[in-house]
Design an enzyme around this catalytic site. Structure first.
Site, short mmCIF file in Angstrom:
data_model
loop_
_atom_site.label_atom_id
_atom_site.label_comp_id
_atom_site.label_asym_id
_atom_site.label_seq_id
_atom_site.Cartn_x
_atom_site.Cartn_y
_atom_site.Cartn_z
N LYS A 87 139.09 69.35 93.71
CA LYS A 87 137.84 69.65 94.40
C LYS A 87 136.75 69.91 93.36
CE LYS A 87 136.56 72.08 98.60
NZ LYS A 87 137.03 72.72 99.82
N GLU A 111 141.78 78.93 114.82
CA GLU A 111 141.02 79.86 115.64
C GLU A 111 141.81 80.33 116.86
OE1 GLU A 111 139.86 77.03 114.39
OE2 GLU A 111 138.21 77.64 113.08
N ARG A 128 137.00 76.53 120.07
CA ARG A 128 138.42 76.22 119.97
C ARG A 128 139.30 77.26 120.67
NH1 ARG A 128 140.10 72.74 115.57
NH2 ARG A 128 138.92 70.92 116.20
C1 LIG Z 1 137.61 74.30 113.70
C2 LIG Z 1 136.96 74.51 112.38
N1 LIG Z 1 137.11 75.69 111.76
C3 LIG Z 1 136.52 75.89 110.55
C4 LIG Z 1 135.79 74.92 109.96
C5 LIG Z 1 135.06 75.17 108.65
N2 LIG Z 1 135.60 74.36 107.57
C6 LIG Z 1 134.98 73.23 107.17
S1 LIG Z 1 135.76 72.47 105.93
C7 LIG Z 1 136.94 73.66 105.88
C8 LIG Z 1 138.03 73.56 104.86
C9 LIG Z 1 138.70 72.25 104.90
O1 LIG Z 1 139.62 72.16 103.89
P1 LIG Z 1 140.30 70.78 103.61
O2 LIG Z 1 140.68 70.14 104.87
O3 LIG Z 1 141.41 71.02 102.63
O4 LIG Z 1 139.17 69.91 102.97
P2 LIG Z 1 138.50 70.01 101.50
O5 LIG Z 1 137.13 70.54 101.73
O6 LIG Z 1 139.33 70.92 100.66
O7 LIG Z 1 138.49 68.63 101.01
C10 LIG Z 1 136.72 74.64 106.83
C11 LIG Z 1 137.55 75.83 107.04
C12 LIG Z 1 135.66 73.70 110.65
N3 LIG Z 1 134.92 72.69 110.17
N4 LIG Z 1 136.25 73.52 111.85
#
Ligand SMILES: Cc1ncc(C[n+]2csc(CCOP(=O)(O)OP(=O)(O)O)c2C)c(N)n1
Length: 620
Positions: A279, A363, A391
């Site tokens: 990342k 959630e 959610r």
């Molecule tokens: C239902 C929901 N909860 C929380 C989020 C906030 N959120 C956006 S990206 C993320 C982390 C995602 O991590 P990952 O899938 O590993 O992707 P990366 O950014 O590390 O590539 C979160 C918690 C969201 N988009 N949707």
């Protein structure tokens, strides 16, 4: 190289070396744009090579791709004809920060909320099979998003279905913060296997042995030696639940990715390709602090420092209050669904590690887990962004409210959030929570009232929603901060010409409007409703009968919010000759833009409201 790329076909003309140069150009370009516009930086820098390889091997004018969350789709946008448009990403009338099917034929499914990609891709793959078409369907999902319940439900379905589709697991060991949980433990075992370098000579020999089609692959692999096991690990979780597991592969090695995608394409079953990425790759500040650069405001490219001075926001105020309260009350606990930093809980987590729970992007589980805690006497505060509370709706109804459990549902980022756009605007929570029996809904006008409401919630002993917006408090200084009494609104200013009833951060606007109306000899009565439910009607009715004209202000959808509550009071009590108007967002998904721009667009800014009142005129 970037200059040569205007459409995906251009990519196909480049050799590996040129693609590597292109990757560098793309990184520079994304850093340029995001340092100006803000946005999701670290995740995009991590998928540059992955996205180049995907667009090289697949043809997304036919093949389908679903980007989970979709915050990492900037590179895909650049490669699929939106290079110039990226300069206006997340701005009003500019392209969105997430995939949008109405923006490009290369975007196949809208995302924004986590963990939906596998379900959507599975639906598309099944539709393809029914229609007897033969394109590829791919879900790209991060290790963070894989912790979400929907993703696990979908894995359960896809694995046993034998449907031809591909899941690319983009594993960077990070959600927004460090990824947590059992799935992460599983992935770290898989990560420990050495990435097999497919593009070297011995690797190529091995990959060439993999037959192009079907199940024969498994047998050959199972007979093969240790070196192949590093490429394809049999009998590990994903294989056990029905996937062909390929990987782990270095997600920054375009050649390896391409070779693997080419082979995976030929398999006639669900395939999971485990891709390891970093990342923030290629930009030191983001590599060192991927959490800070997950989503960022504009920043100085040279050192990664934010351009705007940080102002204290509601989430920070919430976190500080909660620490003070938890020091005095051991029953207070906090639950987050992978948003420790965003919801202001980072300090709380350090101070009370045993009373802090990060449950992953989950959630639904967060809310029912909190219900369990509450049932056994704890006082759980559960801050979740408004749009992500969507959610957990059934959990709020079925697990919390039906049993009247004292869960404090803190709805952060309620109202308009701005540049993240339609998937993230928090405009529905008042409406969908209002219809739930046993629920109480409050919203503070400033930090001080937030504190009073948190204290009120602590002692309330029932389900309560406490909603507060993104960003800081308004500059308005209020002359009052009365004790919070269940259902009681706060009267901030007496007047006789018009009643303005507002909730949450709109109260400051109501006070400003009243000041401006004074200049036009209009004397407004200003009510801070504080509660959406229950709401003591008596004093409100008295005010409406006095002024005979009422407007409501809220940062919410027009259906079911404060306006509809007041309209209902007018109708039910047969209040006659009342002029009423609700200033709220119309029945649409509100796009991306700044709060000021969107208020103006929808006629909710001060100018538009003043104009309306002056045009209507008031009774003297
Ligand atoms: C239902 C929901 N909860 C929380 C989020 C906030 N959120 C956006 S990206 C993320 C982390 C995602 O991590 P990952 O899938 O590993 O992707 P990366 O950014 O590390 O590539 C979160 C918690 C969201 N988009 N949707």
């Amino acid at each position: 190289m970037l200059e040569k790329i205007n459409k995906p076909e251009d990519l196909k003309k480049l050799n590996i070396k040129e693609k590597e140069l292109l990757a560098e150009d793309i990184r520079k370009y994304i850093i340029d744009v995001v340092s100006e516009n803000g946005g999701h930086l670290a995740s995009n820098l991590g998928v540059v090579e992955l996205t180049i390889a995907l667009n090289s091997i697949f043809d997304f004018s036919k093949d389908k791709i679903v980007w989970d969350v979709g915050h990492q789709s900037y590179v895909h946008k650049i490669l699929t004809g939106r290079k110039e448009a990226l300069k206006n990403i997340r701005k009003l009338n500019g392209i969105a920060g997430f995939p949008k099917t109405n923006e490009s034929e290369y975007d196949h499914f809208n995302t924004g909320h986590s963990s939906t990609s596998i379900s959507a891709a599975m639906g598309m793959a099944k539709a393809r099979d029914i229609k007897k078409e033969n394109h590829n369907v791919i879900a790209v999902i991060g290790d963070g998003a894989l912790t979400g319940g929907m993703a696990l439900e979908a894995l359960n379905h896809v694995g046993s279905s034998r449907t031809k589709m591909m899941i690319i697991l983009n594993d960077n060991e990070m959600s927004i913060s460090k990824n947590i949980g059992g799935i992460n433990m599983l992935l770290s075992k898989l990560r420990a296997k050495k990435c097999y370098t497919i593009s070297n000579k011995s690797g190529r020999k091995i990959i060439d042995k993999i037959p192009f089609v079907g199940r024969g692959l498994v047998k050959i692999i199972q007979r093969a030696k240790q070196s192949i096991k590093q490429l394809i690990i049999p009998k590990m979780y994903f294989e056990d639940i029905g996937f062909k597991y390929l990987g782990p592969v270095d997600g920054h090695n375009i050649e390896d990715l391409q070779i693997l995608f080419n082979r995976a394409k030929e398999l006639d079953e669900p395939v999971l390709i485990h891709v390891l990425t970093k990342k923030g790759k290629g930009y030191k500040p983001a590599e060192e602090n991927p959490d800070k650069f997950h989503a960022t405001g504009s920043f100085n490219k040279e050192n990664g420092m934010p351009k705007a001075k940080k102002v204290k926001d509601y989430s920070a105020a919430f976190g500080e209050n909660l620490i003070r309260m938890a020091e005095k009350n051991e029953k207070i606990v906090a639950v987050t669904a992978a948003m420790k930093d965003g919801t202001g809980l980072a300090e709380f987590a350090k101070k009370f590690p045993n009373r802090f729970f990060d449950v992953g992007i989950a959630e639904q589980h967060a809310v029912t887990f909190a219900a369990g805690l509450a049932k056994e006497g704890m006082i759980p505060f559960v801050p979740i962004y408004s749009s992500f509370y969507q959610r957990a709706y059934d959990q709020v109804i079925h697990d919390v409210c039906m049993q009247k459990l004292p869960v404090i549902m803190c709805v952060d980022r309620s109202g308009i959030v701005g540049a993240d756009g339609e998937t993230h605007q928090g405009i529905f929570d008042m409406s969908f929570f209002k219809v739930v029996p046993n629920i109480t809904i409050v919203a503070p006008k400033d930090f001080k009232e937030l504190q009073s409401m948190m204290k009120f919630a602590e002692g309330f002993n029932g389900p309560i929603v406490l909603r507060y917006p993104r960003g800081g408090e308004s500059k308005e200084k209020f002359n009052k901060n009365e004790n919070i009494i269940l259902g009681e609104p706060e009267f901030l200013k007496e007047g006789k010409h018009i009643t303005i009833i507002a909730i949450g951060n709109q109260v400051a606007k109501a006070v400003r409007l009243a000041e401006r109306l004074k200049e036009n000899k209009i004397n407004a009565e200003v009510i801070n409703s504080r509660f959406l439910k229950p709401l003591n009607e008596e004093k409100i009715i008295k005010s409406i009968l006095k002024t005979k004209m009422v407007i409501t202000l809220e940062d919410s959808t027009i259906i079911g919010g404060l306006g509809s509550t007041i309209e209902d009071i007018i109708v039910r009590n047969k209040l006659e000759d009342i002029r009423f108007k609700s200033f709220a967002y119309p029945d649409v998904y509100v796009e991306h833009g700044t709060i000021d721009e969107l208020e103006e667009l929808y006629g909710l800014d001060e100018e538009s409201i003043i104009k309306y009142i002056l045009k209507e005129g008031v009774d003297s």
